[in-house]
Design a protein around this motif. Sequence first.
Motif, PDB file in Angstrom:
ATOM      1  N   ALA A  25     -12.140  -7.664   9.923  1.00  0.00           N
ATOM      2  CA  ALA A  25     -10.691  -8.531   9.565  1.00  0.00           C
ATOM      3  C   ALA A  25     -10.003  -6.643   9.081  1.00  0.00           C
ATOM      4  O   ALA A  25     -10.004  -6.462   8.777  1.00  0.00           O
ATOM      5  CB  ALA A  25     -11.462  -9.292   8.207  1.00  0.00           C
ATOM      6  N   ILE A  26      -8.966  -6.845   9.615  1.00  0.00           N
ATOM      7  CA  ILE A  26      -7.474  -7.037   9.365  1.00  0.00           C
ATOM      8  C   ILE A  26      -6.425  -7.424   8.741  1.00  0.00           C
ATOM      9  O   ILE A  26      -6.284  -8.301   9.729  1.00  0.00           O
ATOM     10  CB  ILE A  26      -7.456  -5.634  10.655  1.00  0.00           C
ATOM     11  N   GLY A  27      -5.115  -6.335   8.848  1.00  0.00           N
ATOM     12  CA  GLY A  27      -4.295  -7.269   8.104  1.00  0.00           C
ATOM     13  C   GLY A  27      -4.063  -8.466   7.719  1.00  0.00           C
ATOM     14  O   GLY A  27      -5.166  -8.310   6.703  1.00  0.00           O
ATOM     15  N   ASP A  28      -3.459  -9.199   7.858  1.00  0.00           N
ATOM     16  CA  ASP A  28      -3.169  -9.945   6.859  1.00  0.00           C
ATOM     17  C   ASP A  28      -3.627 -11.071   6.484  1.00  0.00           C
ATOM     18  O   ASP A  28      -4.581 -11.989   5.826  1.00  0.00           O
ATOM     19  CB  ASP A  28      -1.573 -11.366   7.547  1.00  0.00           C
ATOM     20  N   ALA A  29      -5.078 -11.092   7.626  1.00  0.00           N
ATOM     21  CA  ALA A  29      -6.328 -12.492   8.065  1.00  0.00           C
ATOM     22  C   ALA A  29      -7.356 -11.503   6.914  1.00  0.00           C
ATOM     23  O   ALA A  29      -8.415 -12.402   7.013  1.00  0.00           O
ATOM     24  CB  ALA A  29      -6.396 -12.284   8.939  1.00  0.00           C
ATOM     25  N   ALA A  30      -7.157 -10.360   6.519  1.00  0.00           N
ATOM     26  CA  ALA A  30      -8.536 -10.231   5.642  1.00  0.00           C
ATOM     27  C   ALA A  30      -8.188 -10.131   4.099  1.00  0.00           C
ATOM     28  O   ALA A  30      -6.769  -9.406   3.846  1.00  0.00           O
ATOM     29  CB  ALA A  30      -8.711  -8.829   5.690  1.00  0.00           C
ATOM     30  N   LEU A  31      -9.379 -10.272   3.245  1.00  0.00           N
ATOM     31  CA  LEU A  31      -8.817  -9.631   2.317  1.00  0.00           C
ATOM     32  C   LEU A  31      -9.236  -8.813   1.247  1.00  0.00           C
ATOM     33  O   LEU A  31     -11.030  -8.444   2.117  1.00  0.00           O
ATOM     34  CB  LEU A  31      -9.533 -10.957   0.847  1.00  0.00           C
ATOM     35  N   TYR A  87     -19.409 -11.146  22.122  1.00  0.00           N
ATOM     36  CA  TYR A  87     -19.290  -9.832  21.719  1.00  0.00           C
ATOM     37  C   TYR A  87     -20.423  -9.477  21.081  1.00  0.00           C
ATOM     38  O   TYR A  87     -21.029 -10.399  19.982  1.00  0.00           O
ATOM     39  CB  TYR A  87     -18.088 -10.592  20.442  1.00  0.00           C
ATOM     40  N   ASP A  88     -20.609  -8.064  21.367  1.00  0.00           N
ATOM     41  CA  ASP A  88     -20.886  -7.273  19.946  1.00  0.00           C
ATOM     42  C   ASP A  88     -20.661  -7.595  18.265  1.00  0.00           C
ATOM     43  O   ASP A  88     -20.587  -7.088  17.374  1.00  0.00           O
ATOM     44  CB  ASP A  88     -21.208  -6.308  19.636  1.00  0.00           C
ATOM     45  N   ARG A  89     -19.092  -6.955  18.989  1.00  0.00           N
ATOM     46  CA  ARG A  89     -18.382  -6.456  17.375  1.00  0.00           C
ATOM     47  C   ARG A  89     -17.157  -7.484  17.667  1.00  0.00           C
ATOM     48  O   ARG A  89     -16.240  -7.336  19.071  1.00  0.00           O
ATOM     49  CB  ARG A  89     -17.392  -5.232  17.620  1.00  0.00           C
ATOM     50  N   LEU A  90     -16.636  -8.219  17.110  1.00  0.00           N
ATOM     51  CA  LEU A  90     -14.881  -9.612  17.141  1.00  0.00           C
ATOM     52  C   LEU A  90     -14.143  -8.261  15.996  1.00  0.00           C
ATOM     53  O   LEU A  90     -14.305  -8.100  14.872  1.00  0.00           O
ATOM     54  CB  LEU A  90     -15.569 -10.094  16.829  1.00  0.00           C
ATOM     55  N   ILE A  91     -12.897  -8.075  16.384  1.00  0.00           N
ATOM     56  CA  ILE A  91     -11.599  -7.948  15.080  1.00  0.00           C
ATOM     57  C   ILE A  91     -11.479  -8.859  15.140  1.00  0.00           C
ATOM     58  O   ILE A  91     -10.377  -9.688  16.240  1.00  0.00           O
ATOM     59  CB  ILE A  91     -11.105  -6.558  15.791  1.00  0.00           C
ATOM     60  N   TYR A  92     -10.944  -9.199  14.024  1.00  0.00           N
ATOM     61  CA  TYR A  92     -10.418 -10.456  13.993  1.00  0.00           C
ATOM     62  C   TYR A  92      -8.727 -10.352  13.375  1.00  0.00           C
ATOM     63  O   TYR A  92      -8.552  -9.467  12.290  1.00  0.00           O
ATOM     64  CB  TYR A  92     -11.090 -11.244  12.253  1.00  0.00           C
ATOM     65  N   ALA A  93      -7.785 -10.472  13.853  1.00  0.00           N
ATOM     66  CA  ALA A  93      -6.223 -10.001  13.538  1.00  0.00           C
ATOM     67  C   ALA A  93      -5.426 -10.935  13.842  1.00  0.00           C
ATOM     68  O   ALA A  93      -4.784 -10.953  14.637  1.00  0.00           O
ATOM     69  CB  ALA A  93      -6.091  -8.746  14.500  1.00  0.00           C
ATOM     70  N   LEU A  94      -5.597 -12.293  12.954  1.00  0.00           N
ATOM     71  CA  LEU A  94      -5.235 -13.124  13.396  1.00  0.00           C
ATOM     72  C   LEU A  94      -3.587 -13.216  12.851  1.00  0.00           C
ATOM     73  O   LEU A  94      -2.748 -14.306  12.702  1.00  0.00           O
ATOM     74  CB  LEU A  94      -5.567 -14.386  13.673  1.00  0.00           C
ATOM     75  N   GLY A  95      -3.777 -12.808  11.742  1.00  0.00           N
ATOM     76  CA  GLY A  95      -2.501 -12.499  11.092  1.00  0.00           C
ATOM     77  C   GLY A  95      -2.003 -13.592   9.938  1.00  0.00           C
ATOM     78  O   GLY A  95      -3.078 -14.798  10.085  1.00  0.00           O
ATOM     79  N   SER A  96      -0.632 -14.217   9.714  1.00  0.00           N
ATOM     80  CA  SER A  96      -0.337 -14.934   8.953  1.00  0.00           C
ATOM     81  C   SER A  96       0.408 -15.747   9.322  1.00  0.00           C
ATOM     82  O   SER A  96       1.352 -15.297  10.505  1.00  0.00           O
ATOM     83  CB  SER A  96      -0.283 -14.977   7.273  1.00  0.00           C
ATOM     84  N   ALA A  97       1.822 -17.269   9.217  1.00  0.00           N
ATOM     85  CA  ALA A  97       2.753 -17.082   9.157  1.00  0.00           C
ATOM     86  C   ALA A  97       2.797 -18.099   8.029  1.00  0.00           C
ATOM     87  O   ALA A  97       2.297 -18.024   7.298  1.00  0.00           O
ATOM     88  CB  ALA A  97       2.335 -18.765  10.076  1.00  0.00           C
ATOM     89  N   THR A  98       4.344 -17.960   8.034  1.00  0.00           N
ATOM     90  CA  THR A  98       5.098 -19.029   6.807  1.00  0.00           C
ATOM     91  C   THR A  98       4.549 -20.405   6.958  1.00  0.00           C
ATOM     92  O   THR A  98       4.177 -20.994   7.797  1.00  0.00           O
ATOM     93  CB  THR A  98       7.000 -19.407   7.062  1.00  0.00           C
ATOM     94  N   ASP A  99       4.047 -20.544   5.201  1.00  0.00           N
ATOM     95  CA  ASP A  99       3.783 -22.422   5.472  1.00  0.00           C
ATOM     96  C   ASP A  99       4.696 -22.769   5.080  1.00  0.00           C
ATOM     97  O   ASP A  99       5.531 -22.995   3.488  1.00  0.00           O
ATOM     98  CB  ASP A  99       2.852 -22.108   3.715  1.00  0.00           C
ATOM     99  N   THR A 100       5.078 -23.966   5.710  1.00  0.00           N
ATOM    100  CA  THR A 100       5.865 -24.771   5.308  1.00  0.00           C
ATOM    101  C   THR A 100       5.406 -26.712   5.038  1.00  0.00           C
ATOM    102  O   THR A 100       6.048 -27.551   4.470  1.00  0.00           O
ATOM    103  CB  THR A 100       6.401 -25.379   6.968  1.00  0.00           C
TER     104      THR A 100
END
Length: 393
Positions: free
Chosen positions: A274-280, A101-114
Amino acid sequence: MNTTDTHEIVVLGAGYTGMLATTYLARDTRKMNVRITLVNPSPRFTERLRMHQVAAGQELAHFDIPTLLEGSGVDFRQTAATAIDTDARTVTLADGAVLRYDRLIYALGSATDTGLVPGAADHAWTLNDPRLAHDFSRRLGEIAAHGGTVTVCGGGLTGIEAAAEIAEAHPGLTVTLISSTEPGSMMGDKARAYMNRVFDRLGVVRRIGAQVTKVLPDAVRLDTGELVTSDLTLWTTGVKVSPLAAQAGIATDAKGLIITDPTLRSVSHPEIHAIGDAALIRQAWGRVHGTCQTGVASAAHAAGVITRLLKGKQAKPFRIGYFHQPVSLGRKDAVIQFTKADDSPTRWYLKGRAAVAYKESVSSTPPLAYKMSKHVKLPVKLTNGGRATRTTA
């Protein structure tokens, strides 16, 4: 086309944010020497906004990711990413392939933590996976046949929607919502009062101010020592993200969220967006929390930033303010709390049938947007937050 000069863009994750970023990029870079690869383990687009409906026994429309991407030129890889090498700028996939990759979009989101409470991982269900939600609905039908008990742990929006949906679909069940704080505490008093009237009508029992300390096969234990009988327990509280970014040495916070600059690029690796739930993500009014509302806006912004950079232009900072909190209360009721930019409630809210129509329009928009955005630019930012976002956090 000289393929040696092709700019490689890899998108990890095909949820709400990954799909929107991909389709926007595909449209805006159509005439550029760009190749976009979208990586996701499942070929089906998961409508996470509707997982509580699946859990209650409803069938949703099927949205196939390759079909949604038809004509876009995007290469879809049905597999998972297992490692990122930031020095080589490569992503290793579960099928053994390696993508540059030259540019990477990290959009792996989140999940409920059990993993926060003993027994939750072994005995509680989540809405993380549509297959699990379907399995939950089948078990729900079995216990509903003889009357039974369902416990929903967590008084956030997911817990509220799930409790109402289950109670409406299976009126013979005893549905208990357990929350350490007032359910719907983010709403204004009037909207929350309306929600509670709907809960009363549906027969949802609320246990407020209680902490679950252990989940058992047929009960949950509270911090008071009391056991609440539960044939099925649904866990909706606590969030975790993929460890992939932290393992790759990308700057993250303690929870594993990628720390971003004002343009949503990684502060340690600016070629990673980084976007969405995976980003601060921080704004002048505070830290953005994970919602579809801000997730799709961050996706559109990241796509725009990459397009601008490819054209030799300067990246613009991300600005977003919250606008609403749409909450379904079964299929026949809902409440919409309108908010200020920082997500604090205003005095305005919508209820009843008008709110149902409003919520449905919100939930049904993303798949349509992915199809249409291949051809036209759609507005996804409901508000940029006005003055609240114009000063530095």
